[in-house]
Design a protein around this motif. Structure first.
Motif, PDB file in Angstrom:
ATOM      1  N   UNK A 145      32.308  27.365  44.503  1.00  0.00           N
ATOM      2  CA  UNK A 145      32.721  26.609  43.427  1.00  0.00           C
ATOM      3  C   UNK A 145      34.233  27.086  42.900  1.00  0.00           C
ATOM      4  N   UNK A 146      34.872  26.400  42.195  1.00  0.00           N
ATOM      5  CA  UNK A 146      36.349  26.675  41.639  1.00  0.00           C
ATOM      6  C   UNK A 146      36.070  27.959  40.918  1.00  0.00           C
ATOM      7  N   UNK A 147      35.038  28.113  40.024  1.00  0.00           N
ATOM      8  CA  UNK A 147      34.818  29.150  39.046  1.00  0.00           C
ATOM      9  C   UNK A 147      34.486  30.505  39.810  1.00  0.00           C
ATOM     10  N   UNK A 148      33.821  30.456  40.817  1.00  0.00           N
ATOM     11  CA  UNK A 148      33.401  31.456  41.820  1.00  0.00           C
ATOM     12  C   UNK A 148      34.709  32.066  42.527  1.00  0.00           C
ATOM     13  N   UNK A 149      35.550  30.945  43.101  1.00  0.00           N
ATOM     14  CA  UNK A 149      36.462  31.335  43.896  1.00  0.00           C
ATOM     15  C   UNK A 149      37.674  32.034  42.929  1.00  0.00           C
ATOM     16  N   UNK A 150      37.784  31.639  41.675  1.00  0.00           N
ATOM     17  CA  UNK A 150      38.582  31.981  40.898  1.00  0.00           C
ATOM     18  C   UNK A 150      38.317  33.719  40.357  1.00  0.00           C
ATOM     19  N   UNK A 151      36.979  33.803  40.497  1.00  0.00           N
ATOM     20  CA  UNK A 151      36.650  35.355  40.204  1.00  0.00           C
ATOM     21  C   UNK A 151      37.034  36.216  41.397  1.00  0.00           C
ATOM     22  N   UNK A 152      36.769  35.666  42.445  1.00  0.00           N
ATOM     23  CA  UNK A 152      37.123  36.402  43.762  1.00  0.00           C
ATOM     24  C   UNK A 152      38.695  36.673  43.812  1.00  0.00           C
ATOM     25  N   UNK A 153      39.398  35.617  43.655  1.00  0.00           N
ATOM     26  CA  UNK A 153      40.832  35.842  43.597  1.00  0.00           C
ATOM     27  C   UNK A 153      41.281  36.935  42.668  1.00  0.00           C
ATOM     28  N   UNK A 154      40.838  36.828  41.500  1.00  0.00           N
ATOM     29  CA  UNK A 154      41.169  37.591  40.482  1.00  0.00           C
ATOM     30  C   UNK A 154      40.551  39.333  40.649  1.00  0.00           C
ATOM     31  N   UNK A 155      39.647  39.435  41.328  1.00  0.00           N
ATOM     32  CA  UNK A 155      39.128  40.923  41.773  1.00  0.00           C
ATOM     33  C   UNK A 155      39.854  41.253  43.132  1.00  0.00           C
ATOM     34  N   UNK A 156      40.588  40.641  43.882  1.00  0.00           N
ATOM     35  CA  UNK A 156      41.293  41.232  44.805  1.00  0.00           C
ATOM     36  C   UNK A 156      42.222  42.301  44.401  1.00  0.00           C
ATOM     37  N   UNK A 157      42.390  43.405  45.234  1.00  0.00           N
ATOM     38  CA  UNK A 157      43.259  44.601  44.882  1.00  0.00           C
ATOM     39  C   UNK A 157      44.837  44.421  45.190  1.00  0.00           C
ATOM     40  N   UNK A 158      45.631  44.577  44.460  1.00  0.00           N
ATOM     41  CA  UNK A 158      47.142  44.369  44.553  1.00  0.00           C
ATOM     42  C   UNK A 158      47.484  45.573  44.268  1.00  0.00           C
ATOM     43  N   UNK A 159      49.123  45.581  45.015  1.00  0.00           N
ATOM     44  CA  UNK A 159      49.806  46.836  44.728  1.00  0.00           C
ATOM     45  C   UNK A 159      50.435  46.493  43.528  1.00  0.00           C
ATOM     46  N   UNK A 160      50.819  47.536  42.732  1.00  0.00           N
ATOM     47  CA  UNK A 160      51.721  47.270  41.472  1.00  0.00           C
ATOM     48  C   UNK A 160      52.821  46.977  41.735  1.00  0.00           C
ATOM     49  N   UNK A 161      53.376  46.259  40.559  1.00  0.00           N
ATOM     50  CA  UNK A 161      54.899  45.631  40.646  1.00  0.00           C
ATOM     51  C   UNK A 161      55.626  46.947  40.173  1.00  0.00           C
ATOM     52  N   UNK A 162      57.042  46.631  40.014  1.00  0.00           N
ATOM     53  CA  UNK A 162      57.836  47.618  39.589  1.00  0.00           C
ATOM     54  C   UNK A 162      58.039  47.708  38.089  1.00  0.00           C
ATOM     55  N   UNK A 163      58.306  48.714  37.470  1.00  0.00           N
ATOM     56  CA  UNK A 163      58.454  48.937  36.193  1.00  0.00           C
ATOM     57  C   UNK A 163      59.551  48.100  35.666  1.00  0.00           C
ATOM     58  N   UNK A 164      59.189  47.600  34.372  1.00  0.00           N
ATOM     59  CA  UNK A 164      60.158  46.608  33.642  1.00  0.00           C
ATOM     60  C   UNK A 164      60.318  47.138  32.368  1.00  0.00           C
ATOM     61  N   UNK A 165      61.444  46.730  31.676  1.00  0.00           N
ATOM     62  CA  UNK A 165      61.643  47.050  30.292  1.00  0.00           C
ATOM     63  C   UNK A 165      60.754  46.611  29.410  1.00  0.00           C
ATOM     64  N   UNK A 166      60.177  45.354  29.389  1.00  0.00           N
ATOM     65  CA  UNK A 166      59.337  44.762  28.325  1.00  0.00           C
ATOM     66  C   UNK A 166      58.541  43.507  28.828  1.00  0.00           C
ATOM     67  N   UNK A 167      57.446  43.265  28.619  1.00  0.00           N
ATOM     68  CA  UNK A 167      56.550  42.179  28.689  1.00  0.00           C
ATOM     69  C   UNK A 167      56.049  41.666  27.657  1.00  0.00           C
ATOM     70  N   UNK A 168      56.164  40.133  27.471  1.00  0.00           N
ATOM     71  CA  UNK A 168      55.596  39.822  26.095  1.00  0.00           C
ATOM     72  C   UNK A 168      55.008  38.501  26.579  1.00  0.00           C
TER      73      UNK A 168
END
Length: 310
Positions: free
Chosen positions: A26-49
């Motif tokens: 289902x779309x809901x299960x597929x979304x949960x799987x996509x969100x749980x995938x490990x990812x490399x952290x991105x570069x530091x930035x000054x601010x996020x809002x």
């Protein structure tokens, strides 16, 4: 050209996990799987809002990334994440947006558009158009130079970026400096582009995955030829802003992306196009983890900095 060894090893490890294909989820299960995938952290930035953007009678949110530095006004990139119009989020593409922000030296505004199947075509397109207009209209408070604004995205986000530039041309403003199209969806799956058969399975994104995505986003096949779903079907691509279009050599979407690049060039649009052999769909998110992806990502950065004259 075969897959780069790093990419091939990555895909082999994924296959060994034996996860069920999207078509069985289902779309809901597929979304949960996509969100749980490990990812490399991105570069530091000054601010996020996080900001709220009105869209019709509702609102969506966006995440605004600001790079280190003292400049009050910077170029801006409105970024639209991929995921087949069904999956992924601000979080899954946080690393891509951080890396663009830090490497380009631009404010990046990542759009959390509404997704299918809860919100089918053309809701995502409407949200992205409204979001770009909102960013341009609030450029001052966001610290963005409205004369230096790019819209970009990957995969389904590349589709929405291409469609947004078409709609801005046809429906009026704001002016854009460029469009960044990363292995975009540009055509109806029924078109039968050869790369769909060549890379149907075993290369990450499968032909069955794309059928599942299309069935969720535009379930009526008659609507899939609309240029706001399949920008390759637009009557004319003349008058669009300068474009960067990168494809991956081992990707079901390769040929439709390259067909779109050909039409952009034929229409007189300033174009930077390249196919990166040996890479597969989704590779931009592996920058910083797989060395094979470094030239691909650095191409995005070099093009954007040139557009912004940085």
């Amino acid at each position: 050209m075969p897959l780069h060894p790093e990419i091939a090893a990555d895909l082999a490890a994924a296959a060994a996990r034996g996860e069920p294909p999207l078509k069985d989820l289902s779309a809901q299960v597929a979304r949960a799987r996509a969100e749980a995938e490990p990812r490399v952290a991105g570069a530091p930035v000054k601010a996020v809002e996080t900001v709220s953007i009105p869209v019709g009678g509702s609102t969506i949110v966006a995440r605004v990334y600001r790079p280190f530095g003292e400049d009050d006004v910077l170029p801006g990139i409105v970024y639209i994440h991929g995921g087949g119009w069904v999956l992924c989020s601000l979080d899954t593409h946080d690393n891509v947006c951080r890396n663009l922000c830090a490497s380009v030296g631009a404010v990046v505004v990542s759009i959390d558009y509404r997704m299918a199947p809860e919100h089918r075509f053309p809701v995502a397109s409407d949200d992205c158009l409204a979001a770009v207009r909102w960013v341009a209209g609030h450029a001052g408070s966001l610290g963005i130079d409205p004369a230096k604004l790019i819209v970009g995205g990957d995969s389904a986000g590349g589709n929405l970026a291409a469609v947004t530039t078409l709609r801005i041309r046809d429906e009026g403003g704001p002016a854009l400096s460029g469009q960044m199209l990363i292995y975009p969806v540009t055509d109806d799956i029924a078109a039968g582009h050869p790369s769909y058969a060549e890379f149907a399975d075993g290369f990450g994104l499968t032909a069955d995955d794309m059928a599942w995505f299309w069935d969720h986003y535009v379930p009526n096949p008659a609507e899939r030829a609309h240029p706001h779903a399949s920008p390759l079907r637009a009557e004319s691509l003349a008058g669009l802003p300068p474009a960067l279009l990168l494809t991956a050599g081992c990707d079901v979407l390769r040929d439709e992306g390259e067909a779109y690049a050909g039409r952009l060039a034929a229409a007189g649009v300033t174009l930077d196009f390249r196919r990166y052999e040996g890479l597969n769909h989704g590779c931009a998110g592996d920058y910083g983890r797989l060395r094979a992806v470094t030239p691909f990502f650095e191409h995005l950065v070099t093009w954007a900095r040139a557009i912004f004259r940085l």
